[in-house]
Design a protein around this motif. Structure first.
Motif, mmCIF file in Angstrom:
data_model
loop_
_atom_site.group_PDB
_atom_site.id
_atom_site.type_symbol
_atom_site.label_atom_id
_atom_site.label_comp_id
_atom_site.label_asym_id
_atom_site.label_seq_id
_atom_site.Cartn_x
_atom_site.Cartn_y
_atom_site.Cartn_z
ATOM 1 N N ILE A 1 -10.375 8.985 -0.159
ATOM 2 C CA ILE A 1 -11.671 8.617 -0.728
ATOM 3 C C ILE A 1 -11.944 7.150 -0.417
ATOM 4 O O ILE A 1 -11.260 6.257 -0.929
ATOM 5 C CB ILE A 1 -11.697 8.861 -2.247
ATOM 6 N N LYS A 2 -12.940 6.917 0.453
ATOM 7 C CA LYS A 2 -13.170 5.556 0.950
ATOM 8 C C LYS A 2 -13.920 4.700 -0.053
ATOM 9 O O LYS A 2 -14.691 5.198 -0.856
ATOM 10 C CB LYS A 2 -13.969 5.627 2.260
ATOM 11 N N GLY A 3 -13.680 3.420 0.017
ATOM 12 C CA GLY A 3 -14.353 2.458 -0.848
ATOM 13 C C GLY A 3 -13.435 1.261 -1.013
ATOM 14 O O GLY A 3 -12.444 1.129 -0.296
ATOM 15 N N HIS B 1 -10.409 -0.376 -2.498
ATOM 16 C CA HIS B 1 -9.182 0.313 -2.926
ATOM 17 C C HIS B 1 -9.245 1.804 -2.606
ATOM 18 O O HIS B 1 -9.042 2.656 -3.491
ATOM 19 C CB HIS B 1 -8.900 0.108 -4.417
ATOM 20 N N THR B 2 -9.546 2.133 -1.361
ATOM 21 C CA THR B 2 -9.528 3.526 -0.901
ATOM 22 C C THR B 2 -8.351 4.275 -1.521
ATOM 23 O O THR B 2 -7.222 3.787 -1.522
ATOM 24 C CB THR B 2 -9.412 3.534 0.643
ATOM 25 N N ALA B 3 -8.654 5.481 -2.052
ATOM 26 C CA ALA B 3 -7.599 6.267 -2.716
ATOM 27 C C ALA B 3 -7.229 7.454 -1.842
ATOM 28 O O ALA B 3 -8.097 8.213 -1.401
ATOM 29 C CB ALA B 3 -8.095 6.752 -4.064
ATOM 30 N N GLY C 1 -8.595 -5.069 2.512
ATOM 31 C CA GLY C 1 -10.018 -4.807 2.763
ATOM 32 C C GLY C 1 -10.894 -5.661 1.879
ATOM 33 O O GLY C 1 -10.429 -6.269 0.915
ATOM 34 N N ASN C 2 -12.161 -5.728 2.220
ATOM 35 C CA ASN C 2 -13.104 -6.555 1.465
ATOM 36 C C ASN C 2 -14.530 -6.061 1.732
ATOM 37 O O ASN C 2 -14.751 -5.234 2.622
ATOM 38 C CB ASN C 2 -12.920 -8.030 1.855
ATOM 39 N N PRO C 3 -15.489 -6.558 0.943
ATOM 40 C CA PRO C 3 -16.868 -6.046 1.074
ATOM 41 C C PRO C 3 -17.512 -6.319 2.441
ATOM 42 O O PRO C 3 -18.584 -5.798 2.731
ATOM 43 C CB PRO C 3 -17.623 -6.781 -0.038
ATOM 44 N N GLY C 4 -16.869 -7.135 3.279
ATOM 45 C CA GLY C 4 -17.380 -7.325 4.643
ATOM 46 C C GLY C 4 -17.362 -6.021 5.433
ATOM 47 O O GLY C 4 -18.036 -5.897 6.469
ATOM 48 N N ALA D 1 -18.545 -3.255 4.419
ATOM 49 C CA ALA D 1 -19.652 -2.395 4.021
ATOM 50 C C ALA D 1 -20.807 -2.481 5.018
ATOM 51 O O ALA D 1 -21.908 -2.894 4.695
ATOM 52 C CB ALA D 1 -20.096 -2.781 2.610
ATOM 53 N N THR D 2 -20.526 -2.119 6.250
ATOM 54 C CA THR D 2 -21.531 -2.050 7.322
ATOM 55 C C THR D 2 -21.260 -0.751 8.077
ATOM 56 O O THR D 2 -20.093 -0.467 8.382
ATOM 57 C CB THR D 2 -21.346 -3.220 8.322
ATOM 58 N N GLY D 3 -22.290 0.031 8.344
ATOM 59 C CA GLY D 3 -22.123 1.308 9.032
ATOM 60 C C GLY D 3 -21.264 1.140 10.281
ATOM 61 O O GLY D 3 -21.519 0.245 11.083
ATOM 62 N N GLY D 4 -20.270 1.981 10.425
ATOM 63 C CA GLY D 4 -19.372 1.922 11.583
ATOM 64 C C GLY D 4 -17.937 1.657 11.175
ATOM 65 O O GLY D 4 -17.010 2.029 11.900
ATOM 66 N N SER D 5 -17.734 1.051 9.992
ATOM 67 C CA SER D 5 -16.355 0.772 9.557
ATOM 68 C C SER D 5 -15.553 2.062 9.408
ATOM 69 O O SER D 5 -14.369 2.107 9.713
ATOM 70 C CB SER D 5 -16.350 0.046 8.208
ATOM 71 N N GLY D 6 -16.223 3.098 8.927
ATOM 72 C CA GLY D 6 -15.533 4.375 8.727
ATOM 73 C C GLY D 6 -15.134 4.994 10.059
ATOM 74 O O GLY D 6 -14.078 5.635 10.171
ATOM 75 N N VAL E 1 -14.250 3.410 12.687
ATOM 76 C CA VAL E 1 -13.063 2.686 13.141
ATOM 77 C C VAL E 1 -11.819 3.275 12.459
ATOM 78 O O VAL E 1 -10.790 3.521 13.096
ATOM 79 C CB VAL E 1 -13.194 1.169 12.816
ATOM 80 N N LEU E 2 -11.937 3.554 11.166
ATOM 81 C CA LEU E 2 -10.798 4.121 10.425
ATOM 82 C C LEU E 2 -10.381 5.474 11.002
ATOM 83 O O LEU E 2 -9.197 5.742 11.197
ATOM 84 C CB LEU E 2 -11.163 4.273 8.939
ATOM 85 N N THR E 3 -11.365 6.319 11.308
ATOM 86 C CA THR E 3 -11.049 7.641 11.870
ATOM 87 C C THR E 3 -10.279 7.480 13.181
ATOM 88 O O THR E 3 -9.301 8.190 13.435
ATOM 89 C CB THR E 3 -12.345 8.442 12.097
ATOM 90 N N ILE F 1 -3.906 -0.896 7.516
ATOM 91 C CA ILE F 1 -4.182 -1.699 8.726
ATOM 92 C C ILE F 1 -5.682 -1.967 8.866
ATOM 93 O O ILE F 1 -6.116 -3.068 9.181
ATOM 94 C CB ILE F 1 -3.657 -0.951 9.996
ATOM 95 N N HIS F 2 -6.486 -0.946 8.621
ATOM 96 C CA HIS F 2 -7.943 -1.051 8.700
ATOM 97 C C HIS F 2 -8.435 -2.164 7.767
ATOM 98 O O HIS F 2 -9.198 -3.050 8.164
ATOM 99 C CB HIS F 2 -8.506 0.322 8.294
ATOM 100 N N GLY F 3 -7.938 -2.158 6.524
ATOM 101 C CA GLY F 3 -8.324 -3.205 5.572
ATOM 102 C C GLY F 3 -7.805 -4.567 6.000
ATOM 103 O O GLY F 3 -8.485 -5.589 5.836
HETATM 104 N N1 LIG Z 1 -16.021 -3.399 -0.838
HETATM 105 C C1 LIG Z 1 -15.145 -2.872 0.001
HETATM 106 N N2 LIG Z 1 -13.834 -3.229 -0.055
HETATM 107 C C2 LIG Z 1 -12.947 -2.672 0.781
HETATM 108 N N3 LIG Z 1 -13.264 -1.747 1.715
HETATM 109 C C3 LIG Z 1 -14.518 -1.354 1.814
HETATM 110 C C4 LIG Z 1 -15.530 -1.888 0.970
HETATM 111 N N4 LIG Z 1 -16.694 -1.298 1.313
HETATM 112 C C5 LIG Z 1 -16.420 -0.439 2.319
HETATM 113 N N5 LIG Z 1 -15.121 -0.471 2.629
HETATM 114 C C6 LIG Z 1 -14.436 0.337 3.652
HETATM 115 O O1 LIG Z 1 -15.273 0.468 4.792
HETATM 116 C C7 LIG Z 1 -15.273 1.818 5.278
HETATM 117 C C8 LIG Z 1 -16.697 2.378 5.196
HETATM 118 O O2 LIG Z 1 -16.693 3.686 5.653
HETATM 119 P P1 LIG Z 1 -17.933 4.686 5.489
HETATM 120 O O3 LIG Z 1 -18.450 4.610 4.102
HETATM 121 O O4 LIG Z 1 -17.546 5.976 6.040
HETATM 122 O O5 LIG Z 1 -19.057 4.026 6.352
HETATM 123 P P2 LIG Z 1 -19.415 4.198 7.887
HETATM 124 O O6 LIG Z 1 -18.739 5.347 8.477
HETATM 125 O O7 LIG Z 1 -20.879 4.321 7.847
HETATM 126 O O8 LIG Z 1 -18.958 2.928 8.446
HETATM 127 C C9 LIG Z 1 -14.268 2.562 4.420
HETATM 128 O O9 LIG Z 1 -13.012 2.570 5.043
HETATM 129 C C10 LIG Z 1 -14.225 1.754 3.136
HETATM 130 O O10 LIG Z 1 -12.995 1.875 2.467
#
Ligand SMILES: Nc1ncnc2c1ncn2[C@@H]1O[C@H](COP(=O)(O)OP(=O)(O)O)[C@@H](O)[C@H]1O
Ligand SMILES: NC(=O)C1=CN([C@@H]2O[C@H](COP(=O)(O)OP(=O)(O)OC[C@H]3O[C@@H](n4cnc5c(N)ncnc54)[C@H](OP(=O)(O)O)[C@@H]3O)[C@@H](O)[C@H]2O)[C@@H](O)CC1
Ligand SMILES: [K+]
Length: 505
Positions: A408-410, A412-414, A428-431, A433-438, A440-442, A465-467
């Motif tokens: 579950i992304k966010g 502190h992804t769980a 990780g950090n609020p930086g 929160a831009t479309g595309g970060s997810g 990269v994780l995949t 690592i992503h964070g």
């Molecule tokens: N405030 C935050 N702190 C830490 N990680 C964040 C924060 N906001 C977003 N992320 C991370 O950024 C990624 C966002 O992925 P997602 O919501 O799928 O967006 P997208 O695919 O559009 O980039 C996730 O891995 C999430 O955990």
């Protein structure tokens, strides 16, 4: 690192005192010294200039505050301690009252006078809080929250329970920063209480390691030491075949960037070979931006429809930028049905949305498939929840029912495993929160799966690592300007940082 609650910590406290042959006061002193050190490091020289006010309660959290006040006073800081009047202080609170000397007493009915600015240290309640604070606390908590400078809380923001749901509206300190002892507490990690926890640092106060190891619980907090050991060294005779062939399937008109980012992140995460399955529109884009990737061009022009996967792939990452047009849904359903039961898969974005709308496909998911929903995608997948605790329970039920790993992304992804264990991430950090970060994780996790990391390890390591890339990128670009492509650029440094040190150069 484990996540523990107040009752567990009380027991570990007792065992620490017995096994280390120290008094409970000495342990409190250790905690107070650590808190002072942490504040000095966070606030730097500025701390000398600030008027510091410490608000102490009657228990051991208040005892910590009294000790912190004494230590700061001895070091010449401008500190003022206010202690709540009580008939039953804890024994160590009483000892520290005597050691401190001057302090100002107050009651809940008083109009507590606070300096106009400076630093406020909240030591009213810590992990010993047993229920929500009642109405009589509103006045004092409101005063603390209205303070003109930063508010830091020792162990917990006062009013926040360690691991239970709290009535919305119950009085609670809103801390800019929490210095919590030894381990994180669940409520410091949940989005629901984000307004009360600006950030937190875990302070190691040397509690008994055996007792910590033996404490039971399903919740964990992933820190560098938990994942560094997972990274596999590369043998001198290794070759591209050693590190697996990853396959990314995704892309559609206007969303090819998702596959580009995912592919570049996969390659930077070490897979030996990478194939991207993309619609025809993606052919020139991928070839020019990711020359290392091989392409399997789909029969679909603007979106995927064929999903051909003829290669011998060790892992699939599916859904990035894929869309859910009719022919894509048809092709994806067929692809799912043809999957081998031992296939290693990570599903993201539109693959998850298709699953939500076609629950009949869930039965085709190979065991330990990783699903990476953000909260909205999760809600489509498992239904609405009323609070974070219900969300976690529903996620556990879903993971168990379908034999999958839910990530579950966010903040502190769980990561929730099918056995109910739950791993919160620390980086990780609020930086991000831009479309595309997810995307990269995949790419990162797909690459790790291809290299043979078992799914739970790949998920934990990948998320960490992503964070970490974002924490490194923050130093250079800050949270506002950071982009997902920057995360990819910092992957080499993140892997290097995590790699265990070798004595041989
Ligand atoms: N405030 C935050 N702190 C830490 N990680 C964040 C924060 N906001 C977003 N992320 C991370 O950024 C990624 C966002 O992925 P997602 O919501 O799928 O967006 P997208 O695919 O559009 O980039 C996730 O891995 C999430 O955990
Ligand atoms: N383990 C560690 O890591 C270490 C922990 N240490 C420190 O100890 C702290 C825990 O101390 P603690 O157990 O004394 O509890 P604390 O938070 O001070 O509050 C308890 C007091 O609050 C009261 N009370 C409770 N609920 C209430 C309510 N709803 N409304 C009103 N009152 C309520 C309760 O009174 P009661 O109701 O039980 O009479 C009791 O008097 C911990 O957070 C850390 O700071 C370090 O010093 C050393 C190492
Ligand atoms: K506190």
């Amino acid at each position: 690192m484990k996540i523990l609650n107040g009752a567990q910590l009380q027991l570990i406290d007792q065992l620490t005192i017995q096994r280390q042959g120290i008094s409970s006061w000495e342990l409190m002193e250790r905690a107070a010294l650590k808190a002072v050190e942490a504040m000095e490091s966070d606030f730097g020289e500025g701390l000398q200039e600030l008027p510091i006010v410490i608000i102490c309660g009657k228990g051991n959290n208040g005892g910590d505050g009294l000790a912190i006040g004494r230590i700061l006073g001895e070091q010449g800081y401008n500190v003022e301690v206010k202690l709540l009047h009580s008939e039953n202080y804890s024994p160590d609170n009483l000892i520290n009252q005597q050691k401190l000397g001057a302090k100002e007493m107050f009651t809940l009915d008083d109009d507590l006078k606070l300096p106009a600015s400076g630093l406020l240290i909240d030591c009213l309640f810590g992990s010993g809080l047993h229920s929500e604070l009642g109405i009589s606390w509103v006045n004092i908590i409101r005063r603390i929250n209205g303070f003109g400078g930063p508010v830091v809380s020792i162990d917990m923001p006062s009013g926040l329970l360690t691991d239970r749901l709290i009535d919305s509206g119950a009085p609670m300190v809103h801390a800019d920063k929490v210095y919590t002892f030894q381990v994180p507490k669940l409520n410091l990690l949940l989005p629901a209480y984000g307004y009360a926890v600006g950030g937190f640092t875990v302070l190691d106060i040397g509690l008994d390691t055996q007792a910590l190891d033996e404490a039971e619980g399903a919740y964990h907090y992933t820190v560098a030491e938990d994942v560094a050991g997972l990274l596999r060294p590369r043998s001198r005779f290794s070759h591209k075949g050693t590190f697996g062939h990853a396959c990314l399937i995704g892309g559609s008109e206007g969303k090819m960037g998702a596959v580009v980012m995912s592919a570049r992140a996969s390659l930077r995460s070490g897979c030996g070979l990478l194939t991207a399955v993309v619609p025809q529109i993606g052919h020139p884009i991928l070839q020019s931006t990711v020359p290392e990737a091989m392409l399997s061009v789909d029969s679909g022009k603007l979106q995927l429809e064929e999903f051909s996967n003829n290669g011998n792939f060790q892992a699939f990452g599916v859904g990035i930028g894929m869309g859910k047009g009719e022919s894509t849904v048809r092709g994806f359903s067929k692809w799912m049905q043809d999957l081998k039961s031992q296939a290693r898969i990570i599903l993201d974005a539109d693959a998850l949305n298709i699953l939500s709308e076609h629950a009949d496909l869930l039965k085709f998911l190979p065991r330990q498939t990783i699903l990476t929903p953000h909260p909205k995608e999760l809600q489509r997948l498992i239904g609405e929840w009323s609070d974070d605790y219900e969300k976690i329970e529903m996620a556990k039920t879903f993971a168990r029912a379908h034999g999958v790993i839910l990530l579950i992304k966010g903040a502190h992804t769980a990561i929730i495993d099918e056995d109910g264990s739950c791993y919160f991430n620390s980086t990780g950090n609020p930086g991000m929160a831009t479309g595309g970060s997810g995307d990269v994780l995949t790419g990162i996790i797909c690459s790790l799966l291809a290299q043979g990391y078992v799914p739970l390890e790949a998920a934990k390591l990948g998320v960490f690592i992503h964070g970490l890339t974002a924490d490194l990128a923050k130093e250079k670009f800050g949270e506002i300007s950071m982009l997902p492509t920057d995360l990819i650029d910092f992957l080499p440094m993140a892997f290097e940082k995590l790699k265990p040190r070798s004595y041989l150069a």
